[in-house]
Design a protein around this motif. Structure first.
Motif, PDB file in Angstrom:
ATOM      1  N   ASP A   1       0.594  -0.959  -0.044  1.00  0.00           N
ATOM      2  CA  ASP A   1      -0.056   0.017  -0.017  1.00  0.00           C
ATOM      3  C   ASP A   1       0.563   0.699   0.230  1.00  0.00           C
ATOM      4  O   ASP A   1       0.028   2.086   0.242  1.00  0.00           O
ATOM      5  CB  ASP A   1      -1.137   0.036   1.462  1.00  0.00           C
ATOM      6  N   SER A   2       2.029   0.982  -0.320  1.00  0.00           N
ATOM      7  CA  SER A   2       3.071   2.513   0.070  1.00  0.00           C
ATOM      8  C   SER A   2       2.436   2.916  -1.355  1.00  0.00           C
ATOM      9  O   SER A   2       1.961   3.160  -2.372  1.00  0.00           O
ATOM     10  CB  SER A   2       4.561   1.814  -0.345  1.00  0.00           C
ATOM     11  N   GLU A   3       3.186   4.028  -1.264  1.00  0.00           N
ATOM     12  CA  GLU A   3       2.347   5.408  -2.976  1.00  0.00           C
ATOM     13  C   GLU A   3       3.672   4.762  -3.685  1.00  0.00           C
ATOM     14  O   GLU A   3       2.589   5.217  -5.040  1.00  0.00           O
ATOM     15  CB  GLU A   3       3.054   6.784  -2.593  1.00  0.00           C
TER      16      GLU A   3
ATOM     17  N   ARG B   1       0.992   2.295  -5.307  1.00  0.00           N
ATOM     18  CA  ARG B   1       0.284   2.360  -5.552  1.00  0.00           C
ATOM     19  C   ARG B   1       0.215   2.962  -6.999  1.00  0.00           C
ATOM     20  O   ARG B   1      -0.023   2.586  -8.017  1.00  0.00           O
ATOM     21  CB  ARG B   1      -0.713   3.093  -4.348  1.00  0.00           C
TER      22      ARG B   1
ATOM     23  N   GLU C   1      -2.956   3.549  -9.749  1.00  0.00           N
ATOM     24  CA  GLU C   1      -4.203   3.646  -8.256  1.00  0.00           C
ATOM     25  C   GLU C   1      -4.085   5.584  -8.306  1.00  0.00           C
ATOM     26  O   GLU C   1      -4.606   5.888  -7.538  1.00  0.00           O
ATOM     27  CB  GLU C   1      -3.809   2.815  -6.993  1.00  0.00           C
TER      28      GLU C   1
END
Length: 246
Positions: free
Chosen positions: A48-50, A53, A58
């Motif tokens: 879920d790290s930037e 994503r 995303e």
């Protein structure tokens, strides 16, 4: 004041001098918060790290991620593609930029908060300001990749940074972006520069480029640089003298 914390997969330690204890404590807490934030946002190991994503489409890149990727693009262009944050499997891995970049941001925050002299050690990569005592700079040892008990060099700094990239502890984790294969020309590369973002990226680039990268680094922002071949021989280079009348 001395404090350390495990973050970004290594131990960061901070030694602050010539600063009021309350100022140093607040500044240190803020600096380590910046490092933890960078780990959460840019780690290739967190789904879920930037970074991950962004890679999945995303989210758009934040200004910080855009800056990190721009640093990587410039290093790739300057090194002829040897430096590459696109791993051989096609995934993005910005660790070759982020640790030095985040540590430099933390150092800038410490200076802005009023820390008069400090040494921030990011798992062996070091950024310093000021001096620990009059007449003496901050001393950083560069270990022999064949013998952890032996130092190849001791770098003394006032304002500056030193970074080492090597394959002697973690194995062949640095690749040559031109071939997609592990970098094998050097066991380690050390770069001294004005800031840790530059030193860290250059050290990784030198490791990817191999022995020729040492002279290359001196033309791309290094104050000094050297490498260690697999057989233990040192690779050094002298900065070219300016032409007459220059």
């Amino acid at each position: 004041m001395r404090v350390s914390e495990h973050v970004m997969g290594t131990v960061f330690s901070l030694d602050v001098r010539a600063t009021a204890p309350d100022v140093a404590a607040r500044a240190a807490a803020d600096a380590f918060a910046l490092l933890r934030e960078a780990e959460a946002r840019f780690s290739p190991f967190l789904a879920d790290s930037e970074l991950r994503r962004f890679e999945r489409g995303e989210c758009a890149p934040s200004s910080d991620l855009h800056e990190v990727l721009a640093i990587a693009e410039r290093a790739s262009a300057a090194s002829g593609g040897a430096f590459d944050v696109r791993a051989p499997d096609g995934s993005l891995d910005t660790n070759g930029v982020v640790k030095g970049w985040a540590a430099q941001r933390a150092a800038d925050a410490l200076a802005a908060a009023g820390c008069g002299a400090f040494c921030l050690n990011a798992g062996g990569d070091v950024v310093t300001r000021g001096v620990p005592e009059p007449g003496r700079g901050w001393r950083t040892g560069v270990r022999d990749p064949h013998d952890p008990r032996r130092m190849l060099a001791v770098v003394e700094l006032g304002d500056g940074a030193v970074a080492t990239s090597g394959v002697y502890e973690r194995g062949s984790h640095v690749w040559d972006g031109r071939t997609g294969r592990p970098a094998t020309g050097l066991l380690a590369a050390t770069v001294v520069a004005e800031d840790l973002t530059t030193a860290d990226v250059l050290a990784t680039s030198v490791l990817a480029l191999g022995p020729d990268g040492v002279a290359w680094a001196l033309d791309h922002g290094a104050r000094d640089a050297f490498g260690v071949r697999p057989d233990g021989r040192l690779v050094t280079a002298a900065r070219a003298a300016p032409s007459p009348g220059a």
